[in-house]
Design an enzyme around this catalytic site. Structure first.
Site, PDB file in Angstrom:
ATOM      1  N   ILE A 159       0.949  -1.213  -0.034  1.00 26.30           N
ATOM      2  CA  ILE A 159      -0.045  -0.044  -0.106  1.00 26.30           C
ATOM      3  C   ILE A 159       1.131   1.308  -0.051  1.00 26.30           C
ATOM      4  O   ILE A 159       0.497   2.230  -0.591  1.00 26.30           O
ATOM      5  CB  ILE A 159      -0.850   0.057   1.336  1.00 26.30           C
ATOM      6  CG1 ILE A 159      -1.868  -1.035   1.375  1.00 26.30           C
ATOM      7  CG2 ILE A 159      -1.841   1.236   1.192  1.00 26.30           C
ATOM      8  CD1 ILE A 159      -2.659  -1.352   2.514  1.00 26.30           C
ATOM      9  N   VAL A 180       4.981   2.967   1.085  1.00 28.45           N
ATOM     10  CA  VAL A 180       6.456   2.844   1.856  1.00 28.45           C
ATOM     11  C   VAL A 180       6.599   4.072   2.702  1.00 28.45           C
ATOM     12  O   VAL A 180       6.422   5.151   2.087  1.00 28.45           O
ATOM     13  CB  VAL A 180       7.518   2.698   0.926  1.00 28.45           C
ATOM     14  CG1 VAL A 180       8.857   2.431   1.382  1.00 28.45           C
ATOM     15  CG2 VAL A 180       7.151   1.299   0.127  1.00 28.45           C
ATOM     16  N   LYS A 234       1.246  -3.147   9.182  1.00 34.23           N
ATOM     17  CA  LYS A 234       2.042  -2.019   9.130  1.00 34.23           C
ATOM     18  C   LYS A 234       3.158  -2.291   9.952  1.00 34.23           C
ATOM     19  O   LYS A 234       3.123  -2.581  11.356  1.00 34.23           O
ATOM     20  CB  LYS A 234       1.404  -0.793   9.813  1.00 34.23           C
ATOM     21  CG  LYS A 234       2.254   0.264   9.791  1.00 34.23           C
ATOM     22  CD  LYS A 234       1.348   1.474  10.122  1.00 34.23           C
ATOM     23  CE  LYS A 234       2.226   2.680  10.227  1.00 34.23           C
ATOM     24  NZ  LYS A 234       1.384   4.137  10.489  1.00 34.23           N
ATOM     25  N   ASP A 289      -0.761  13.605  12.051  1.00 36.49           N
ATOM     26  CA  ASP A 289      -0.591  13.976  10.670  1.00 36.49           C
ATOM     27  C   ASP A 289      -1.862  13.685   9.931  1.00 36.49           C
ATOM     28  O   ASP A 289      -2.034  12.752   8.919  1.00 36.49           O
ATOM     29  CB  ASP A 289       0.440  12.592  10.322  1.00 36.49           C
ATOM     30  CG  ASP A 289       0.947  12.758   8.789  1.00 36.49           C
ATOM     31  OD1 ASP A 289       1.002  14.052   8.356  1.00 36.49           O
ATOM     32  OD2 ASP A 289       1.147  11.552   8.136  1.00 36.49           O
ATOM     33  N   TYR A 331       9.135   4.814   8.006  1.00 37.08           N
ATOM     34  CA  TYR A 331       9.104   3.889   9.419  1.00 37.08           C
ATOM     35  C   TYR A 331       9.100   2.471   8.805  1.00 37.08           C
ATOM     36  O   TYR A 331       9.407   1.731   9.478  1.00 37.08           O
ATOM     37  CB  TYR A 331       8.053   4.283  10.195  1.00 37.08           C
ATOM     38  CG  TYR A 331       6.977   4.593   9.286  1.00 37.08           C
ATOM     39  CD1 TYR A 331       5.967   3.351   8.818  1.00 37.08           C
ATOM     40  CD2 TYR A 331       6.452   5.943   8.791  1.00 37.08           C
ATOM     41  CE1 TYR A 331       5.089   3.730   8.084  1.00 37.08           C
ATOM     42  CE2 TYR A 331       5.402   5.929   8.007  1.00 37.08           C
ATOM     43  CZ  TYR A 331       4.562   5.036   7.567  1.00 37.08           C
ATOM     44  OH  TYR A 331       3.437   5.225   6.834  1.00 37.08           O
ATOM     45  N   GLY A 332       8.849   2.243   7.661  1.00 38.41           N
ATOM     46  CA  GLY A 332       8.728   0.852   7.274  1.00 38.41           C
ATOM     47  C   GLY A 332       7.506   0.563   5.858  1.00 38.41           C
ATOM     48  O   GLY A 332       7.394   1.721   5.261  1.00 38.41           O
ATOM     49  N   THR A 333       7.028  -0.438   5.778  1.00 34.96           N
ATOM     50  CA  THR A 333       6.123  -0.541   4.573  1.00 34.96           C
ATOM     51  C   THR A 333       4.735  -1.164   5.190  1.00 34.96           C
ATOM     52  O   THR A 333       4.758  -1.644   6.216  1.00 34.96           O
ATOM     53  CB  THR A 333       6.837  -1.715   3.752  1.00 34.96           C
ATOM     54  OG1 THR A 333       8.091  -1.611   3.473  1.00 34.96           O
ATOM     55  CG2 THR A 333       6.113  -1.653   2.435  1.00 34.96           C
TER      56      THR A 333
END
Lengths: 303, 277
Positions: free
Chosen positions: A15, A17, A38, A140, A20-22
């Site tokens: 979904i 990148v 996540k 955010d 912090y990660g994918t």
């Protein structure tokens, strides 16, 4: 644990990148339902898993017990040690196919009906009020992480764990949108729950405009665009602890809302301005926004 | 229970700002965390478990940690034992990891892992502690939230306008219940209510005047409270005479008003009756 996760969830697509990660869309092989996986990488110190991670994940798990309709479900959490220095925390969320951005893009020509906007706003604010009353600042908010189910149910996503990866964010060249950032964030002053209410204001306007309200390309440019609408704030409201002085901006008066959001009626414009208040201490809270007259008249006038 | 009274009680336990949320806080304090003792005791005996909890009480007191931290640590230990197997040699390590994680949730200053390991007389290393921490968080799926019965005990004591002697004795009984494997089957709120009621009855006997025995605190019926009393009574009568004794020693101190050493405990006819098989 890692094996367990891999065995239970089959990745379907990537979904996104992030720094912090994918994030993956995956299928839960037990239930057949789709989930969003996540992965968050956290630094392990000599004290083990950081205190902030432990508290935040525990808080997210606790929020689950309240089963709030406007918060995305957290179905599972696992922590796996990758190396001595790094632990991978996998969060398994329910998957919702559509976010508010897509929802707005798909809306037919004249835009969303007024009733729909009010309904979305009420749900959005209820979810946020719930987070804020549990001392969680989203930080955010943007149309991409406000999910809208096929039944029109609003669900907030991507909150809370922001704190874990925010320190790494600056180190990686990931572009983070400034468009929904509150002035105090842009000025790098201290901030709390009011930052989310600023974003709510931007998104509220965007529901009418179907395009973002302030599209700056740097912190200073973003602030300039904000002041074009709300006017340059008075000296007393300018935070003391910031690098950027008020005199860096030219003085300008506030402009009427209809110049930016022509479709909005006066009561809505009044609520919008309470959200887009420069001084975070004077900005409206989610709780008070829900009590605002604009969101009270269910269906009156619009049939 | 009248909202007014509850709000008053909150003020007296120092939670005045939560005035508007009195009902919510109470509901939270009532929420149950119950295990079946045979789930908790699959691979270790009740005595082994009691030894480790007793050791945790000592470490907790030595480090000067908050009371809630101890209750959370024991709750985490029960929760882990209910879902995962723990081998006897690592039971103490599990207890230590539970205390460590409880500190991460409750405390503002975290004890150093090296210091905690030192308190095991070097039986476990920092690496082993951190590995156990991960196993614990993994098995519990980060489900770390717990409302300790202490909150309810303070609320009920304030509602009943109990003096410090009753409160201290009730807190002692409640802490003793942490060691009793059979008490994991009672919800924390009921344990708190039963401990308070037991303390009131023991102290009333001490004062001597006859009268109706204090009624169980609101919210619970006599049968419910007296179902808990045998376990608490046995623990109280045994505490001073047999090992483990950390809780007894802790509550014998002047700052705990010598609650555990009160002659009233050994003399109490109510306790003797409740403890009888």
């Amino acid at each position: 644990m890692a094996k367990e996760v891999r065995a239970q969830y089959e990745p379907v697509a990537e979904i996104g990148v992030g720094a912090y990660g994918t994030v993956y869309k995956a299928r839960d092989l037990q239930s057949g339902k789709f989930v969003a996986l996540k992965n968050v990488r956290v630094q392990t110190t000599e004290n083990g898993l950081p205190l902030s991670t432990v508290r935040e994940v525990a808080l997210l798990k606790r929020l689950e017990h309240f089963d709030h309709p406007n918060i995305v479900r957290l179905m599972d959490v696992c922590a796996t040690a990758r190396t001595e220095r790094e632990t991978k925390v996998t969060l398994v969320f329910e998957h919702v196919d559509q976010d508010l951005k897509t929802y707005l893009d798909k809306a037919p020509a004249p835009g969303l009906p007024l009733n729909t906007i009010k309904d979305l706003m009420r749900q959005f604010l209820r979810g946020l009020d719930f987070l804020h009353s549990n001392c969680i600042v989203h930080r955010d908010l943007k149309p991409e992480n406000i999910l809208v189910t096929s039944n029109g149910q609003v669900k907030l996503a991507d909150f809370g764990l922001a704190r874990i990866y925010s320190c790494q964010m600056a180190l990686t060249p990931v572009v983070v949108t400034l468009w929904y950032r509150a002035p105090e964030v842009l000025l790098q002053s201290t901030y709390a729950t009011p930052v989310d209410m600023w974003s709510v204001g931007c998104i509220f306007a965007e529901m009418f405009r179907r395009k973002p309200l302030f599209c700056g390309n740097s912190e200073a440019d973003q602030l300039g665009k904000i002041f074009d609408m709300i006017g340059l704030p008075v000296e007393d409201d300018w935070p003391l602890d910031v690098a950027l002085p008020r005199c860096a901006f030219t003085a300008r008066p506030p402009q009427p809302v209809e110049g930016f959001v022509p479709e909005m009626e006066p009561l809505g414009a009044q609520l919008l301005l309470e959200m887009l208040t420069f001084n975070p201490y004077k900005r409206i809270s989610a709780y008070n926004a829900l009590q605002h007259l604009y969101l009270q008249d269910r269906g009156a006038g619009e049939g | 229970m009248p909202a007014e009274e509850l709000a008053q009680a909150l003020v007296s336990v120092g939670m005045a700002p939560e005035h508007d949320y009195a009902g919510d806080i109470f509901a939270l304090a009532m929420s149950s965390y119950v295990f079946r003792s045979w789930d908790v005791l699959r691979t270790v005996t009740a005595e082994m478990r009691a030894l480790v909890v007793d050791w945790l009480v000592q470490v907790h007191e030595y480090l000067g940690l908050a009371d809630e931290t101890l209750y959370l640590a024991v709750h985490l230990m029960n929760a882990y034992m209910a879902v995962a197997r723990v081998r006897v040699p690592t039971l103490q390590l599990l207890g230590l990891a539970c205390l460590f994680v409880a500190c991460k949730v409750e405390e503002s200053a975290l004890p150093q892992p090296a210091e905690l390991c030192f308190l095991t007389a070097g039986a476990f290393s920092r690496r082993e502690l951190l590995r156990m921490e991960r196993k614990l968080l993994g098995h519990l799926r980060f489900e770390l939230h717990y409302t300790s019965p202490l909150l309810l005990l303070r609320l009920l004591a304030a509602l009943d306008r109990c003096g410090p002697e009753v409160s201290q004795l009730a807190t002692y009984f409640l802490e003793l219940s942490l060691l009793e494997a059979e008490c994991v089957g009672f919800e924390p709120a009921l344990l708190a209510a039963a401990a308070l009621c037991l303390a009131q009855r023991v102290l009333q006997e001490e004062e001597g005047p006859r009268g109706a025995p204090p009624a169980p605190p609101a919210l619970y019926r006599e049968e419910e409270v007296s179902a808990v009393h045998p376990a608490l009574a046995r623990a109280a009568l045994r505490a001073g005479t047999a090992s483990p004794r950390a809780v007894f020693r802790k509550y014998a101190r002047p700052r705990r008003l010598g609650a555990s050493a009160r002659p009233a405990i050994a003399r109490s006819a109510y306790l003797a009756r409740a403890a009888a098989p």
